[in-house]
Scaffold this motif. Structure first.
Motif, PDB file in Angstrom:
ATOM      1  N   ALA B  36       0.839  -1.199   0.000  1.00 38.11           N
ATOM      2  CA  ALA B  36       0.000   0.000   0.000  1.00 38.11           C
ATOM      3  C   ALA B  36       0.875   1.250   0.000  1.00 38.11           C
ATOM      4  O   ALA B  36       0.613   2.222  -0.712  1.00 38.11           O
ATOM      5  CB  ALA B  36      -0.919  -0.007   1.214  1.00 38.11           C
ATOM      6  N   VAL B 178     -15.855  -1.563   4.667  1.00 43.17           N
ATOM      7  CA  VAL B 178     -15.663  -0.261   4.038  1.00 43.17           C
ATOM      8  C   VAL B 178     -15.178   0.734   5.074  1.00 43.17           C
ATOM      9  O   VAL B 178     -14.329   1.577   4.803  1.00 43.17           O
ATOM     10  CB  VAL B 178     -16.982   0.243   3.421  1.00 43.17           C
ATOM     11  CG1 VAL B 178     -16.779   1.606   2.793  1.00 43.17           C
ATOM     12  CG2 VAL B 178     -17.498  -0.742   2.409  1.00 43.17           C
ATOM     13  N   ASN B 181     -11.416  -1.586   7.351  1.00 44.82           N
ATOM     14  CA  ASN B 181     -10.276  -1.708   6.434  1.00 44.82           C
ATOM     15  C   ASN B 181     -10.258  -0.565   5.432  1.00 44.82           C
ATOM     16  O   ASN B 181      -9.201  -0.073   5.053  1.00 44.82           O
ATOM     17  CB  ASN B 181     -10.343  -3.045   5.690  1.00 44.82           C
ATOM     18  CG  ASN B 181     -10.077  -4.199   6.626  1.00 44.82           C
ATOM     19  OD1 ASN B 181      -9.331  -4.050   7.585  1.00 44.82           O
ATOM     20  ND2 ASN B 181     -10.705  -5.313   6.372  1.00 44.82           N
ATOM     21  N   GLY B 182     -11.453  -0.160   5.008  1.00 38.79           N
ATOM     22  CA  GLY B 182     -11.550   0.947   4.071  1.00 38.79           C
ATOM     23  C   GLY B 182     -10.997   2.222   4.689  1.00 38.79           C
ATOM     24  O   GLY B 182     -10.268   2.966   4.044  1.00 38.79           O
ATOM     25  N   GLU B 185      -7.312   1.899   4.430  1.00 40.94           N
ATOM     26  CA  GLU B 185      -6.783   1.986   3.077  1.00 40.94           C
ATOM     27  C   GLU B 185      -6.923   3.390   2.491  1.00 40.94           C
ATOM     28  O   GLU B 185      -6.003   3.915   1.885  1.00 40.94           O
ATOM     29  CB  GLU B 185      -7.495   0.982   2.168  1.00 40.94           C
ATOM     30  CG  GLU B 185      -7.105  -0.451   2.437  1.00 40.94           C
ATOM     31  CD  GLU B 185      -5.604  -0.675   2.285  1.00 40.94           C
ATOM     32  OE1 GLU B 185      -5.051  -0.259   1.249  1.00 40.94           O
ATOM     33  OE2 GLU B 185      -4.991  -1.248   3.207  1.00 40.94           O
ATOM     34  N   PHE B 186      -8.105   3.974   2.660  1.00 45.74           N
ATOM     35  CA  PHE B 186      -8.333   5.274   2.037  1.00 45.74           C
ATOM     36  C   PHE B 186      -7.788   6.413   2.873  1.00 45.74           C
ATOM     37  O   PHE B 186      -7.553   7.510   2.367  1.00 45.74           O
ATOM     38  CB  PHE B 186      -9.812   5.448   1.721  1.00 45.74           C
ATOM     39  CG  PHE B 186     -10.284   4.432   0.727  1.00 45.74           C
ATOM     40  CD1 PHE B 186      -9.762   4.441  -0.565  1.00 45.74           C
ATOM     41  CD2 PHE B 186     -11.172   3.431   1.068  1.00 45.74           C
ATOM     42  CE1 PHE B 186     -10.136   3.482  -1.485  1.00 45.74           C
ATOM     43  CE2 PHE B 186     -11.550   2.463   0.153  1.00 45.74           C
ATOM     44  CZ  PHE B 186     -11.035   2.496  -1.132  1.00 45.74           C
ATOM     45  N   ARG B 188      -4.943   6.715   3.833  1.00 44.89           N
ATOM     46  CA  ARG B 188      -3.531   7.004   3.562  1.00 44.89           C
ATOM     47  C   ARG B 188      -3.380   8.352   2.870  1.00 44.89           C
ATOM     48  O   ARG B 188      -2.319   8.943   2.879  1.00 44.89           O
ATOM     49  CB  ARG B 188      -2.884   5.892   2.748  1.00 44.89           C
ATOM     50  CG  ARG B 188      -3.571   5.621   1.475  1.00 44.89           C
ATOM     51  CD  ARG B 188      -3.266   4.267   0.892  1.00 44.89           C
ATOM     52  NE  ARG B 188      -4.150   4.100  -0.251  1.00 44.89           N
ATOM     53  CZ  ARG B 188      -4.384   2.988  -0.894  1.00 44.89           C
ATOM     54  NH1 ARG B 188      -3.821   1.898  -0.491  1.00 44.89           N
ATOM     55  NH2 ARG B 188      -5.187   2.948  -1.902  1.00 44.89           N
ATOM     56  N   TYR B 189      -4.460   8.851   2.242  1.00 43.98           N
ATOM     57  CA  TYR B 189      -4.466  10.241   1.758  1.00 43.98           C
ATOM     58  C   TYR B 189      -5.391  11.038   2.666  1.00 43.98           C
ATOM     59  O   TYR B 189      -6.342  10.496   3.214  1.00 43.98           O
ATOM     60  CB  TYR B 189      -5.010  10.320   0.328  1.00 43.98           C
ATOM     61  CG  TYR B 189      -4.237   9.508  -0.681  1.00 43.98           C
ATOM     62  CD1 TYR B 189      -2.913   9.811  -0.972  1.00 43.98           C
ATOM     63  CD2 TYR B 189      -4.837   8.453  -1.343  1.00 43.98           C
ATOM     64  CE1 TYR B 189      -2.204   9.057  -1.899  1.00 43.98           C
ATOM     65  CE2 TYR B 189      -4.131   7.689  -2.273  1.00 43.98           C
ATOM     66  CZ  TYR B 189      -2.808   8.003  -2.546  1.00 43.98           C
ATOM     67  OH  TYR B 189      -2.108   7.262  -3.451  1.00 43.98           O
ATOM     68  N   VAL B 193      -9.164  14.633  -0.140  1.00 42.91           N
ATOM     69  CA  VAL B 193      -8.885  14.173  -1.494  1.00 42.91           C
ATOM     70  C   VAL B 193     -10.146  13.618  -2.151  1.00 42.91           C
ATOM     71  O   VAL B 193     -10.339  13.728  -3.354  1.00 42.91           O
ATOM     72  CB  VAL B 193      -7.771  13.093  -1.441  1.00 42.91           C
ATOM     73  CG1 VAL B 193      -7.750  12.248  -2.692  1.00 42.91           C
ATOM     74  CG2 VAL B 193      -6.427  13.747  -1.210  1.00 42.91           C
ATOM     75  N   TYR B 194     -11.025  13.033  -1.329  1.00 46.15           N
ATOM     76  CA  TYR B 194     -12.186  12.347  -1.885  1.00 46.15           C
ATOM     77  C   TYR B 194     -13.386  13.262  -2.091  1.00 46.15           C
ATOM     78  O   TYR B 194     -14.482  12.796  -2.374  1.00 46.15           O
ATOM     79  CB  TYR B 194     -12.564  11.172  -0.982  1.00 46.15           C
ATOM     80  CG  TYR B 194     -11.406  10.236  -0.775  1.00 46.15           C
ATOM     81  CD1 TYR B 194     -11.107   9.254  -1.709  1.00 46.15           C
ATOM     82  CD2 TYR B 194     -10.583  10.351   0.345  1.00 46.15           C
ATOM     83  CE1 TYR B 194     -10.018   8.412  -1.545  1.00 46.15           C
ATOM     84  CE2 TYR B 194      -9.505   9.521   0.529  1.00 46.15           C
ATOM     85  CZ  TYR B 194      -9.218   8.547  -0.416  1.00 46.15           C
ATOM     86  OH  TYR B 194      -8.140   7.722  -0.257  1.00 46.15           O
TER      87      TYR B 194
END
Lengths: 324, 258, 267
Positions: B36, B178, B181-182, B185-186, B188-189, B193-194
Motif C-alpha cells: 500500500a 468499508v 479496512n476501508g 486503506e483510504f 492514507r491520503y 482528497v475524496y
C-alpha cells in the motif's frame, strides 16, 4: 433453590428448502416459522438435589439450561435461582453457578492447564486460600496432579473433561450445570466422572443439573428425572417410579439355531442378528414361560435370558409414548 | 487491569508456542501494508502532490492511520473475531462469568502479529516527521499524539459496532469493511482528497476525518484554530452511539439466543 | 466432465444461500470502487498530462475490478483446502477416483465464478448509470470485448494455478498463514490491484509486465478498458497462455511429489 414458573420461549427460524430453484427464491423472499422452544415450563429443584434433564435433541433442554444460566431471557414466566433472576442480576448470579458445556472447552488450548485454572481464579476473584484448598481437593478427587502442567491440546478427551469439571468448580459454586459431561469419553473416564459428581453432591451438597443422552449417567447419578419433549415437561419423577411404570415389561435375549421364530401377540422384536434376537415382552399379555414355550416350538433355542427393561429402552419407550 | 495483564501474558505465551508462524505472519502483515505504501509512493512521485499535499505530508497521514488502526486491531481483535465467538457458542461462556462482557470479549483474543504493521507505521513516521518541514513545538507534538490515540479509539469503536452487528447477522458483516479496512486503506491520503461529500460523511457520521484531516491542517500550520488541534477529542463522542448499539444488540441476543 | 459440472452447481447453490453476505459484499465493493475512483480523479486534477491511461479507461478498470473481484484477487483462498491438508482429511480426498489437482483447481475456479456471477451484475448496473465522469464505458468495439472474455478466462486460470502453488506449499511449510499473506500481498500488487500497472515507474513496469502476475487481472481489465489493443493484446494473451501452461505443469509436478511425501509419511 431453583424455581421456574410458566416459562415460555419462542424463536423465529427461517425455513430453508433444498434445491437450486428454492435457493434462488430465498434470495428474494424468505419464509419464517415460529418455534415454541419452551411451552409453559415449570419445576422446582431444591438445594442439594441431583436432577437428570432428558429429552431428544431439540426438545428444549439447552434452552432451559441457558435460561437458568442467565444467557437467555424467556418471553415470559418467572425463574428465580436463590432468589435472583438470572438474566437481571447476571454477575451476582453467575458467581454462584458452574457450567460445563460438554462439547466446548473453557481451557486454553496452548498453555498448561494450571495457567487456565489461575486465570479462572482471577476471573472469579477466588480467595487464594479457598483456591488452594479447592485445587488440592479437586486434583486429588479427579486425579489431576500429573496433568496440570500439560497444555490442554495434548490431553486425552477424558483427561480434558476432568479438567473442565475442575475448572467449573474452582469458585465453589452452589449449583453445577453439566451439559453432556460424558459425551465421547471412554468407559473408565465415564465411571471416574460419575463417581466424582456423586461425591461432590454428597459431600459438598452442590445442586447438580445434568443433561445427557447416556442413560447410564442417569442410572448411576440421579434420583430425579425431568423429561422434556417439544418444549413441555412431560414427566417429573424418580427413576425408580418411572421404572415401575414400565416394569411389567421384560426383555428377552434369545440365541437360537435354525429358522427365525415369528413374533406372536405380546412380543415385539427389538433387534435381530444372525442367531440372536432381542424381544420386548409384555407379561400381562403373554407370560414369560409361555413366550419361551412358543419360541421353543418354532426353533432350537440355545440360550434365553430374561431381564427388566433397561433405562435406555425405557426412555425410548417414553419417547414413543409421547411421540417426541 | 491486573486481570487484563494476566490475559495478555497468557495470549503471549500461547502465540509464542508457534514462533515461526508468528514471525512469518508478522512479516506478511508488514508486506501487505508495504505494498500500500509503495502504491502511495508511486502515485506521489508521478504527480508530486494531491489536493495540495506533498508526499511527506501524505505520509504523516498514512502513518497516523496505520498506527491508529494497528493499535486498535491489536487490542480490539476480540471484536474482530466476535462473529466466530457467537457462531461456536464461546460467547455463552462469557455470559456465565462474573465480569463485564466487553472486557471478556476484548481479552478473549489479542493479536500480536500486528506488530508488523505497527513497525511499518513507526518507520514511516521516522521519515515523515523530520521530512515534513514542521517545526515540532509542544502543541504540534500533542496534536500528533492526540491523532494517534483518538484515532485508535475511533477505530476501536468501529470494531465494537462491527461486533454488535454480528448479534443481528453473521453473514452480512462484510459491509463494515468499508469503514474499518476501508478507513485504513483510504485514510492514507487526507480525506479531503475524496471530495466534500465524503469529507462531510467522515466528519459528522463516522468521524475518521476528525483525527486525520483537520488536525493535519493544524500540524501543517494551514489552520491555527484550537478547534483543529483538539478535533480528535471530538471524535471520541463516537464511542457513545457505538456502545449504545452494542447494548442494544446484546439485549437482542439474550432474547433470541442467536 | 459431469463431475466437474456437479462441483460447479453445488458451489452456486451454496453461495446463493448467503443472501445477506452477497448484498453486503456488493455494497462494500461498490463503495470501495467509488472511493478508488475519487482518489484517482484527485490525481487527475493535479496533472492530467501525467496520467498514463485515459481517465475513463481508469474508471472502467476500477469498476470491472470491483465487479469481478472474486475472479481475479489472489486472496480469495479456499480455506477448506488449507484445512484438509492441515488436519489430514486429505486422506479421504486421495481415496476418491478423481485427480486431486484437477479437483482443487476446479473447486477454486468454481467458487470464484459463483461468487463473481452473483455479485457482478448489480455493481455493473450501478456503474453504468452513475453520472459522468464516474460512469463506466463499454469496450471500444465488439472484437475488443471478445478479446476481453478470452483474456478474463485465461486470467482466472493463471490466478487459480498460482494459488494452487500456495496450497501445495502448505505441505512443506509450517506456517500457511504467513505464506498466504506474503504471496497474496506481492502477487496482487504486481498484478495491478493496488494501482494499475501503467502507474508504476518505468523500470519496474518493464519487469512486471513479463511476470506471471501481469497475466492476472492486469490483462483483462486493461483489454476491456481499451488500454491494450491490437497486436499488444494478442501478445499479452499469448503470454497468458504460456504462464498458464507453465504454472499448471509446475503445480502438477509439485503436487505429485507432495503427495508422495504424504503417502510415505502417512500424512
Amino acid at each position: 433453590m431453583i424455581a421456574l414458573q410458566n416459562i415460555n420461549k419462542t424463536f423465529r427460524v427461517a425455513k430453508r428448502q433444498a434445491g437450486f430453484g428454492n435457493a434462488v427464491k430465498a434470495l428474494f423472499s424468505r419464509e419464517y416459522e415460529m418455534v415454541h422452544a419452551l411451552n409453559d415450563v415449570s419445576f422446582t429443584i431444591r438445594d442439594g438435589e441431583m436432577v437428570g434433564y432428558i429429552g431428544p435433541n431439540g426438545a428444549g433442554k439447552s434452552t432451559t439450561i441457558k435460561i437458568m444460566c442467565g444467557v437467555l431471557n424467556p418471553d415470559n414466566g418467572v425463574c428465580t435461582i436463590d432468589g435472583r433472576i438470572p438474566w437481571k442480576e447476571r454477575v451476582a448470579h453467575v458467581r454462584e453457578i458452574g457450567v460445563v458445556f460438554g462439547q466446548r472447552s473453557q481451557l486454553w488450548w496452548d498453555v498448561p492447564v494450571i495457567d487456565s485454572f489461575e486465570l479462572i481464579r482471577d476471573i472469579y476473584k477466588v480467595d487464594e486460600k479457598l483456591y488452594k484448598q479447592n485445587l488440592d481437593e479437586l486434583s486429588a478427587l479427579l486425579d489431576l496432579s500429573e496433568i496440570l502442567k500439560t497444555p490442554a491440546r495434548s490431553l486425552s478427551l477424558g483427561q480434558r473433561m476432568r479438567c473442565e469439571i475442575a475448572a467449573s468448580l474452582l469458585h465453589s459454586p452452589k449449583t453445577l450445570f453439566l451439559d453432556e459431561p460424558t459425551i465421547g469419553l471412554d468407559a473408565v473416564s465415564k465411571i471416574a466422572v460419575r463417581q466424582f459428581i456423586k461425591k461432590l453432591n454428597a459431600e459438598r451438597g452442590t445442586t447438580v443439573i445434568l443433561t445427557t443422552h447416556d442413560m447410564q449417567d442417569i442410572e448411576a447419578l440421579t434420583e430425579r428425572i425431568l423429561l422434556i419433549g417439544k418444549g413441555r415437561i412431560l414427566l417429573d419423577g424418580s427413576l425408580a417410579e418411572l421404572k415401575k411404570r414400565s416394569s411389567e415389561r421384560k426383555t428377552l435375549v434369545v440365541e437360537y439355531s435354525g429358522s427365525m421364530p415369528t413374533m406372536c401377540e405380546g412380543m415385539t422384536l427389538a433387534e435381530s442378528r444372525e442367531g440372536r434376537l432381542i424381544v420386548a415382552l409384555d407379561p400381562a399379555v403373554l407370560p414369560v414361560s409361555d413366550a419361551i414355550t412358543k419360541l421353543a416350538a418354532q426353533t432350537e433355542l440355545l440360550d434365553v435370558s430374561v431381564s427388566d427393561i433397561t433405562a435406555e429402552e425405557m426412555v425410548a419407550a417414553l419417547y414413543r409414548e409421547y411421540r417426541i | 487491569m491486573r486481570l487484563y495483564l494476566k490475559y495478555f501474558s497468557i495470549h503471549l505465551k500461547s502465540q509464542m508456542q508457534y514462533k515461526v508462524s508468528f514471525f512469518l505472519t508478522a512479516l506478511g502483515q508488514f508486506l501487505v501494508s508495504f505494498t500500500a505504501l509503495l502504491g502511495v509512493y508511486f502515485m506521489m512521485s508521478r504527480f508530486n502532490e494531491v489536493a495540495g499535499f506533498t508526499l511527506q505530508e501524505v505520509l504523516l497521514c498514512y502513518g497516523t492511520i496505520l498506527l491508529a488502526f494497528s493499535i486498535a486491531e491489536c487490542f480490539g481483535r476480540g471484536f474482530d473475531v466476535f462473529p466466530q465467538m457467537i457462531g461456536n457458542g464461546e460467547f455463552d461462556r462469557a455470559l456465565v462469568r462474573p465480569r463485564p462482557i466487553v472486557f471478556q470479549v476484548l481479552s478473549s483474543k489479542m493479536e500480536f502479529t500486528r506488530i508488523g504493521r505497527v513497525l511499518q507505521a513507526v518507520f514511516v513516521f521516522c521519515y515523515a516527521i523530520p521530512a515534513s518541514g514542521i517545526v515540532w513545538t509542544g502543541d504540534k507534538i500533542l496534536t500528533l499524539a492526540l491523532m494517534i490515540i483518538c484515532g485508535s479509539i475511533v477505530f476501536f469503536a468501529l470494531f465494537l459496532v462491527y461486533a454488535a452487528f454480528s448479534f443481528f447477522t453473521l453473514e452480512g458483516l462484510e459491509f463494515m469493511n468499508v469503514l474499518t479496512n476501508g478507513g485504513r486503506e483510504f485514510g492514507r491520503y487526507p480525506f479531503s482528497v475524496y471530495g466534500d461529500g465524503v469529507l462531510k460523511f467522515l466528519t459528522y457520521i463516522v468521524p475518521l476525518a476528525l483525527f486525520q484531516y483537520y488536525p493535519l491542517l493544524y500540524l501543517l500550520g494551514r489552520e491555527t484554530g484550537i478547534a483543529y488541534m483538539l478535533s480528535p477529542l471530538m471524535g471520541l463522542l463516537f464511542l457513545i452511539p457505538a456502545y449504545a448499539f452494542w447494548r442494544f444488540g446484546l439485549s437482542r441476543y439474550k432474547s433470541t439466543g442467536s | 466432465m459431469s463431475k466437474y459440472l456437479a462441483i460447479l452447481r453445488i458451489r452456486f447453490s451454496n453461495s446463493l444461500q448467503y443472501r445477506a453476505a452477497a448484498i453486503a459484499g456488493m455494497v462494500t465493493q461498490f463503495a470501495w470502487g467509488f472511493m478508488e475512483i475519487l482518489a484517482f480523479s484527485a490525481f487527475y486534477k493535479v496533472n492530467p498530462d501525467a496520467f498514463p491511461m485515459g481517465f475513463s479507461q481508469t474508471v472502467s478498470y476500477i469498476w470491472m475490478q470491483q465487479a469481478f473481484l472474486a475472479l481475479f484477487m489472489m486472496w480469495f483462498f479456499e480455506n477448506e483446502i488449507f484445512a484438509s491438508i492441515a488436519n489430514g482429511s486429505i486422506a479421504y480426498e486421495l481415496a476418491r477416483p478423481i485427480d486431486l489437482y484437477n479437483r482443487w483447481f476446479c473447486q477454486s475456479a468454481a467458487n470464484r465464478l459463483a461468487r463473481a456471477a452473483l455479485r457482478c451484475m448489480p455493481i455493473l448496473i450501478v456503474a453504468f448509470i452513475v453520472p459522468e465522469p464516474f460512469r463506466m464505458s463499454l469496450p471500444p468495439n465488439i472484437g475488443q470485448f471478445l478479446l476481453f472474455l478470452l483474456s478474463a478466462a485465461l486470467s482466472l486460470g493463471v490466478v487459480v494455478s498460482f494459488s494452487m502453488l500456495i496450497y501445495i506449499s502448505t505441505f512443506y511449510t509450517l506456517s500457511p498463514v504467513g505464506v498466504r499473506f506474503i504471496a497474496a500481498a506481492l502477487s496482487d500488487f504486481l498484478a495491478g490491484a493496488t494501482i494499475p500497472l501503467p502507474f508504476f515507474p518505468e523500470q519496474l513496469r518493464t519487469i512486471a509486465q513479463w511476470l506471471p502476475f501481469a497475466s492476472m487481472q492486469n490483462m483483462p481489465l486493461r483489454v476491456y478498458s481499451g488500454n491494450i489493443t491490437g497486436s499488444d493484446a494478442v501478445r499479452g494473451i499469448l503470454l497468458q497462455i504460456a504462464w498458464l501452461v507453465i504454472l499448471v505443469i509446475i503445480g502438477k509436478l509439485l503436487m505429485k511429489s507432495a503427495l508422495k511425501k504424504v503417502i510415505v509419511q502417512g500424512g
